[in-house]
Write a protein that holds these residues in place. Structure first.
Motif, PDB file in Angstrom:
ATOM      1  N   GLY A  89       0.796  -1.235   0.000  1.00 26.42           N
ATOM      2  CA  GLY A  89       0.000   0.000   0.000  1.00 26.42           C
ATOM      3  C   GLY A  89       0.818   1.267   0.000  1.00 26.42           C
ATOM      4  N   THR A  90       0.110   2.341   0.242  1.00 28.30           N
ATOM      5  CA  THR A  90       0.703   3.673   0.200  1.00 28.30           C
ATOM      6  C   THR A  90       1.575   3.914   1.431  1.00 28.30           C
ATOM      7  OG1 THR A  90      -1.149   4.582   1.410  1.00 28.30           O
ATOM      8  CG2 THR A  90      -1.341   4.576  -0.992  1.00 28.30           C
ATOM      9  N   LEU A  91       2.266   5.041   1.428  1.00 28.00           N
ATOM     10  CA  LEU A  91       3.084   5.406   2.583  1.00 28.00           C
ATOM     11  C   LEU A  91       2.227   5.471   3.848  1.00 28.00           C
ATOM     12  CD1 LEU A  91       5.767   6.364   3.819  1.00 28.00           C
ATOM     13  CD2 LEU A  91       5.230   8.679   3.020  1.00 28.00           C
ATOM     14  N   ARG A  92       1.051   6.061   3.740  1.00 28.13           N
ATOM     15  CA  ARG A  92       0.183   6.178   4.926  1.00 28.13           C
ATOM     16  C   ARG A  92      -0.203   4.787   5.445  1.00 28.13           C
ATOM     17  NH1 ARG A  92      -3.098   9.989   3.244  1.00 28.13           N
ATOM     18  NH2 ARG A  92      -2.077  11.612   4.460  1.00 28.13           N
ATOM     19  N   GLU A  93      -0.517   3.855   4.536  1.00 25.56           N
ATOM     20  CA  GLU A  93      -0.882   2.495   4.959  1.00 25.56           C
ATOM     21  C   GLU A  93       0.318   1.762   5.554  1.00 25.56           C
ATOM     22  OE1 GLU A  93      -2.587   2.252   0.931  1.00 25.56           O
ATOM     23  OE2 GLU A  93      -3.999   0.820   1.816  1.00 25.56           O
ATOM     24  N   LYS A  94       1.507   2.053   5.029  1.00 24.95           N
ATOM     25  CA  LYS A  94       2.698   1.402   5.576  1.00 24.95           C
ATOM     26  C   LYS A  94       2.971   1.892   6.996  1.00 24.95           C
ATOM     27  CE  LYS A  94       5.412   0.329   1.409  1.00 24.95           C
ATOM     28  NZ  LYS A  94       4.407   0.298   0.349  1.00 24.95           N
ATOM     29  N   LEU A  95       2.800   3.193   7.225  1.00 27.46           N
ATOM     30  CA  LEU A  95       3.155   3.749   8.533  1.00 27.46           C
ATOM     31  C   LEU A  95       2.038   3.592   9.559  1.00 27.46           C
ATOM     32  CD1 LEU A  95       5.245   6.956   7.776  1.00 27.46           C
ATOM     33  CD2 LEU A  95       5.889   4.547   7.718  1.00 27.46           C
ATOM     34  N   PHE A  96       0.816   3.426   9.083  1.00 29.40           N
ATOM     35  CA  PHE A  96      -0.337   3.215   9.987  1.00 29.40           C
ATOM     36  C   PHE A  96      -0.996   1.891   9.604  1.00 29.40           C
ATOM     37  CE2 PHE A  96       0.096   7.889   9.965  1.00 29.40           C
ATOM     38  CZ  PHE A  96       0.025   8.174  11.326  1.00 29.40           C
ATOM     39  N   PRO A  97      -0.437   0.769  10.037  1.00 32.43           N
ATOM     40  CA  PRO A  97      -0.941  -0.535   9.576  1.00 32.43           C
ATOM     41  C   PRO A  97      -2.429  -0.701   9.882  1.00 32.43           C
ATOM     42  CG  PRO A  97       1.113  -0.793  10.792  1.00 32.43           C
ATOM     43  CD  PRO A  97       0.687   0.631  10.973  1.00 32.43           C
ATOM     44  N   GLY A  98      -3.121  -1.232   8.905  1.00 28.78           N
ATOM     45  CA  GLY A  98      -4.539  -1.501   9.097  1.00 28.78           C
ATOM     46  C   GLY A  98      -5.435  -0.313   8.801  1.00 28.78           C
ATOM     47  N   ARG A  99      -4.822   0.823   8.523  1.00 34.08           N
ATOM     48  CA  ARG A  99      -5.646   1.995   8.222  1.00 34.08           C
ATOM     49  C   ARG A  99      -5.737   2.217   6.713  1.00 34.08           C
ATOM     50  NH1 ARG A  99      -4.356   6.762  12.563  1.00 34.08           N
ATOM     51  NH2 ARG A  99      -4.416   5.516  14.478  1.00 34.08           N
ATOM     52  N   SER A 100      -6.414   3.282   6.346  1.00 36.81           N
ATOM     53  CA  SER A 100      -6.678   3.572   4.939  1.00 36.81           C
ATOM     54  C   SER A 100      -5.546   4.378   4.308  1.00 36.81           C
ATOM     55  CB  SER A 100      -8.002   4.352   4.865  1.00 36.81           C
ATOM     56  OG  SER A 100      -8.035   5.216   3.762  1.00 36.81           O
ATOM     57  N   ALA A 101      -5.568   4.420   2.981  1.00 39.38           N
ATOM     58  CA  ALA A 101      -4.616   5.262   2.252  1.00 39.38           C
ATOM     59  C   ALA A 101      -4.911   6.749   2.444  1.00 39.38           C
ATOM     60  CB  ALA A 101      -4.672   4.931   0.764  1.00 39.38           C
ATOM     61  N   ARG A 102      -6.105   7.038   2.898  1.00 41.19           N
ATOM     62  CA  ARG A 102      -6.546   8.430   3.021  1.00 41.19           C
ATOM     63  C   ARG A 102      -6.500   8.888   4.473  1.00 41.19           C
ATOM     64  NH1 ARG A 102      -9.695   9.029  -1.840  1.00 41.19           N
ATOM     65  NH2 ARG A 102      -8.317   8.186  -3.435  1.00 41.19           N
ATOM     66  N   LEU A 103      -6.487  10.177   4.665  1.00 43.65           N
ATOM     67  CA  LEU A 103      -6.584  10.748   6.017  1.00 43.65           C
ATOM     68  C   LEU A 103      -7.836  10.218   6.703  1.00 43.65           C
ATOM     69  CD1 LEU A 103      -5.789  14.545   5.424  1.00 43.65           C
ATOM     70  CD2 LEU A 103      -4.449  12.959   6.836  1.00 43.65           C
ATOM     71  N   ASN A 104      -7.749  10.014   8.024  1.00 42.23           N
ATOM     72  CA  ASN A 104      -8.944   9.528   8.712  1.00 42.23           C
ATOM     73  C   ASN A 104      -9.884  10.688   9.056  1.00 42.23           C
ATOM     74  OD1 ASN A 104      -8.333  10.618  11.353  1.00 42.23           O
ATOM     75  ND2 ASN A 104      -6.758   9.021  11.531  1.00 42.23           N
ATOM     76  N   ALA A 105     -11.070  10.309   9.475  1.00 38.35           N
ATOM     77  CA  ALA A 105     -12.155  11.287   9.645  1.00 38.35           C
ATOM     78  C   ALA A 105     -11.900  12.244  10.799  1.00 38.35           C
ATOM     79  CB  ALA A 105     -13.473  10.545   9.869  1.00 38.35           C
ATOM     80  N   ARG A 106     -10.889  11.928  11.655  1.00 34.71           N
ATOM     81  CA  ARG A 106     -10.597  12.827  12.769  1.00 34.71           C
ATOM     82  C   ARG A 106      -9.713  14.001  12.352  1.00 34.71           C
ATOM     83  NH1 ARG A 106     -10.187   7.570  14.346  1.00 34.71           N
ATOM     84  NH2 ARG A 106      -7.939   7.490  14.006  1.00 34.71           N
ATOM     85  N   HIS A 107      -9.108  13.885  11.183  1.00 34.26           N
ATOM     86  CA  HIS A 107      -8.180  14.937  10.758  1.00 34.26           C
ATOM     87  C   HIS A 107      -8.953  16.172  10.302  1.00 34.26           C
ATOM     88  CE1 HIS A 107      -5.058  17.064   8.529  1.00 34.26           C
ATOM     89  NE2 HIS A 107      -4.194  16.380   9.258  1.00 34.26           N
ATOM     90  N   PRO A 108      -8.461  17.370  10.634  1.00 28.07           N
ATOM     91  CA  PRO A 108      -9.206  18.580  10.282  1.00 28.07           C
ATOM     92  C   PRO A 108      -9.469  18.723   8.781  1.00 28.07           C
ATOM     93  CG  PRO A 108      -6.995  19.123  11.097  1.00 28.07           C
ATOM     94  CD  PRO A 108      -7.244  17.670  11.398  1.00 28.07           C
ATOM     95  N   ALA A 109      -8.594  18.198   7.937  1.00 28.57           N
ATOM     96  CA  ALA A 109      -8.825  18.306   6.493  1.00 28.57           C
ATOM     97  C   ALA A 109     -10.095  17.579   6.092  1.00 28.57           C
ATOM     98  CB  ALA A 109      -7.632  17.723   5.727  1.00 28.57           C
ATOM     99  N   VAL A 110     -10.387  16.492   6.785  1.00 28.20           N
ATOM    100  CA  VAL A 110     -11.558  15.685   6.438  1.00 28.20           C
ATOM    101  C   VAL A 110     -12.777  16.196   7.205  1.00 28.20           C
ATOM    102  CG1 VAL A 110     -12.493  13.342   6.393  1.00 28.20           C
ATOM    103  CG2 VAL A 110     -10.050  13.744   5.991  1.00 28.20           C
ATOM    104  N   ARG A 111     -12.565  16.585   8.480  1.00 26.35           N
ATOM    105  CA  ARG A 111     -13.676  17.123   9.278  1.00 26.35           C
ATOM    106  C   ARG A 111     -14.311  18.329   8.608  1.00 26.35           C
ATOM    107  NH1 ARG A 111     -11.001  16.497  14.580  1.00 26.35           N
ATOM    108  NH2 ARG A 111     -10.749  18.748  14.636  1.00 26.35           N
ATOM    109  N   SER A 112     -13.465  19.234   8.058  1.00 33.07           N
ATOM    110  CA  SER A 112     -14.050  20.434   7.460  1.00 33.07           C
ATOM    111  C   SER A 112     -14.849  20.074   6.218  1.00 33.07           C
ATOM    112  CB  SER A 112     -12.968  21.470   7.152  1.00 33.07           C
ATOM    113  OG  SER A 112     -11.990  20.920   6.316  1.00 33.07           O
ATOM    114  N   GLN A 113     -14.455  18.990   5.548  1.00 33.02           N
ATOM    115  CA  GLN A 113     -15.216  18.530   4.381  1.00 33.02           C
ATOM    116  C   GLN A 113     -16.594  18.040   4.824  1.00 33.02           C
ATOM    117  OE1 GLN A 113     -13.598  15.080   2.400  1.00 33.02           O
ATOM    118  NE2 GLN A 113     -14.507  15.696   0.456  1.00 33.02           N
ATOM    119  N   ALA A 114     -16.606  17.254   5.921  1.00 38.45           N
ATOM    120  CA  ALA A 114     -17.882  16.763   6.437  1.00 38.45           C
ATOM    121  C   ALA A 114     -18.774  17.949   6.821  1.00 38.45           C
ATOM    122  CB  ALA A 114     -17.642  15.859   7.636  1.00 38.45           C
ATOM    123  N   ALA A 115     -18.151  18.977   7.402  1.00 39.00           N
ATOM    124  CA  ALA A 115     -18.914  20.166   7.794  1.00 39.00           C
ATOM    125  C   ALA A 115     -19.516  20.844   6.561  1.00 39.00           C
ATOM    126  CB  ALA A 115     -18.024  21.132   8.556  1.00 39.00           C
TER     127      ALA A 115
END
Lengths: 453, 453
Positions: free
Chosen positions: A424-450
């Protein structure tokens, strides 16, 4: 406990941390402008299962040693310095798994163009890009971009807040995941309903968009930050997925890490949403004596004046004009006083001199020993909460080669280093079991949800 | 007569010139964001002894078709579009001789950062970089960089004059050739006396320098320009080493070329200091009938509406809102009137309609025929004074593959294409017998001489 993350800490320059070492006969850094120097290093790092190549940067030549920039030029201290994003791009084809992490200051690129450059890197590399966000502490850098002087520290972080906001909107909010249909029968490449303008209007930037690049594997690159100030740490806790610290001891790291993680949680994120990379370097020997002898051999090439010039620029104190015997307590600077206290605790009865400061800043994160001793030391850093190591070199690729051939096997046997790359991607390599994308707790994604709400 | 120069004309995008062709089953451009698409193409071009890969660019999505940007998104017309400089960097390691020519607008990067990125590319590629200087005609691009609207045409060229002036000072004036000593014995990397600030102060930029990169093989990249306006041609005559024209006929090219060369000489340069690249495309068959049949097969994939949207954006006339049967003479636009005259001369008794304009702009530089017929045609362009061809594709890599396998051997036999690469940098390859550096007649070097005097 999961293995440590290992990044090679380097720079598209001749002299990076251990100044003077470029004169060592086995240093390849003198050929910093040749692609083969870097493809050789990158392939070595992949053989050693390093997670990333982490490239620092410098954008100006400050006259902060004896009132001049001459020593920096003479000793190639971060000058010349090529573009680390271009270098990362040039290494994509030579590598398959290595994370390509580069420093880019908010000074140097407009966020619309920067966001596209990063998306392009992320597309072409299959999602292996990391961005080390810096605000630049160099007045010369600020002037090269038309500013009268360095923007004041906290105002730089306000600027950085807007800069990442623009970039987040472009990376995360401009294209829906299902926008690209690439339907050759219907003759529809992308659904216009899935592409939207961002219409950013802020204090520094007005950017309508839409983002010029389609969503890349990670969308937002792995976000890295290295500020140690109060405001810098707050920025890291809010925005970064990895932060680079240079603690002098695992105990000091633990204090910093606890603070960083608490702040991360206070920002609505999880403590393990932020990885901690500690800067370290090693001199390796098959016996402690051999390691010490090697360290002495290497140190014969070091330029003490170069180290002083580097520290002078970072602290804004021209050591070249000062007596190195003067006590640190003469200088009313918060960072220096912290150092003096640390030094005087470790050396009871001694007063910290400027010369001690320079040596300590350069060498306190270096350890000399056998592979087993180094593994013991790394286990202590791991236990203190450090997730990864940014490994500084004395000679390159020599320091990395010795580490990979002699220390890595010991680390792997103890579970302190990975045996194989995760997919997988760098993010998946460094955060095993997670997604290639930022998680929903990150402000970049939270503001999108808003926005969508 | 020396062989023609051949560049592949492409874009880090899905749909470049022949819109709709991305739906063709053999088009790889749909995978424009994958490195392998481009390394495959670049290696093919080197096998065919092409001189360069020439990448166009787009920085904004203009709502210039039916008052909307939807059609551009749906048909991927220059959108998405990745960063061509990053793509060039990623292709360095996959190529040995190919010139890497990319478009970069004065809008998108600060000249201090841009100059460093280009120097880095030139270092890592061994001097194979060309810069296509554009001022951007897109209002959406201007707004993405914070401007209220497109800067007026001549003012954009004033801006470009200052932009290249800053870049020239950094590339040519900041480091002496002998500044780098790399003397490990004396422990001197560079002589401070050989590195100087540029202290540029102009209408738009203040850049003290010095340049962050050391002199690269070419110092200044090969300078390319594509403006066809009066001011654009004057800029090319003064600054460019190659200019990209799209004439509809060798006779028209000859007139344009004579004008360009005369202006070049008027600027104190030699007529042969400026190379002329003509944009062309070909459909090849072993017989004329086969070629025509292939052209019909290919044209079944073309989107006429996509062509109209492209032309609409370039001319600022929204064809989507107009009846394609309307005569061109209804529109009081200098470029359109020139076209109408040209069309009506070629088609006596017919009035040029908007539909004719779109077809002519898209197809007038396409030729359908056998390799021998194509060689005849290219000989005519060569005789008209054209130095090279920017070859546009219908499918990629298909169009280039067919050209390389079937047309190139015929061209080589007639002395119209090179058999082998010349050694050296891109500048040395394109100007045989000359230096890797700009010659003394170029304003970038002349102003240096003036400074030294």
């Amino acid at each position: 406990m999961r293995p440590l993350i290992f990044n090679a800490f380097s720079m598209a320059s001749v002299s990076h941390v251990y100044h003077g070492m470029w004169t060592h006969p086995r240093s390849e850094q003198i050929r910093h402008d040749s692609l083969s120097t870097w493809t050789h290093l990158a392939r070595l790092l992949e053989r050693g299962r390093f997670d990333g190549l982490f490239l620092a940067d410098a954008l100006g030549l400050d006259p902060t040693y004896r009132g001049s920039f001459d020593l920096y030029v003479e000793q190639a201290i971060h000058f010349p310095c090529n573009d680390p994003a271009i270098l990362c791009a040039a290494l994509i084809g030579a590598t398959e798994h290595l994370g390509l992490m580069f420093t880019s200051s908010i000074l140097q690129a407009h966020p619309f163009a920067f966001a596209r450059a990063v998306s392009t890197l992320d597309h072409l590399s299959g999602g292996r890009v990391g961005w080390n966000i810096v605000t630049s502490t160099s007045a010369a850098a600020a002037r090269n971009f038309g500013l009268d002087r360095l923007v004041e520290h906290d105002a730089r972080y306000d600027w950085a807040d807007e800069y990442v906001d623009v970039a987040y909107k472009l990376w995360e909010h401009s294209w829906r995941d299902d926008a690209i249909q690439a339907d050759t029968q219907a003759r529809v490449y992308a659904d216009p309903a899935g592409v939207r303008r961002i219409d950013h209007v802020g204090a520094r930037y007005r950017v309508p968009g839409p983002h010029a690049s389609s969503p890349s594997p990670q969308r937002t690159p792995l976000l890295i930050q290295a500020g140690s100030s109060r405001r810098g740490r707050a920025f890291a806790a809010r925005h970064a997925e990895a932060t680079f610290i240079v603690s002098h001891h695992p105990d000091a790291a633990r204090v910093a890490i606890d603070d960083l993680r608490a702040q991360t949680v206070a920002h609505g994120r999880r403590a393990d949403d932020l990885l901690i990379f500690q800067g370290l370097s090693f001199v390796v020997g098959s016996t402690e004596e051999e390691a010490q002898r090697r360290a002495r051999e290497l140190d014969a090439y070091v330029s003490t004046e170069g180290l002083a010039a580097h520290v002078a620029r970072d602290l804004g104190i021209d050591f070249g004009l000062l007596d190195p015997e003067r006590p640190v307590s003469d200088f009313p600077n918060e960072g220096l006083q912290g150092f003096a206290r640390f030094f005087e605790e470790a050396h009871p009865g001694q007063r910290a001199r400027l010369a001690d400061l320079v040596n300590a800043m350069s060498y306190s994160s270096r350890f000399v020993g056998t592979p087993e001793q180094i593994a013991d030391r790394l286990a202590e850093w791991r236990a203190a909460g450090v997730d990864g190591v940014n490994l500084a070199y004395q000679t390159t690729p020599g320091s990395f080669e010795v580490f990979i051939d002699h220390v890595m096997p010991v680390l792997r046997a103890r579970g302190l280093a990975q045996h194989e790359y995760a997919p997988g991607t760098l993010r998946e390599k460094l955060f095993p079991g997670r997604s290639a994308r930022l998680n929903a707790r990150h402000p970049a994604v939270r503001s999108q949800a808003a926005l969508a709400a």
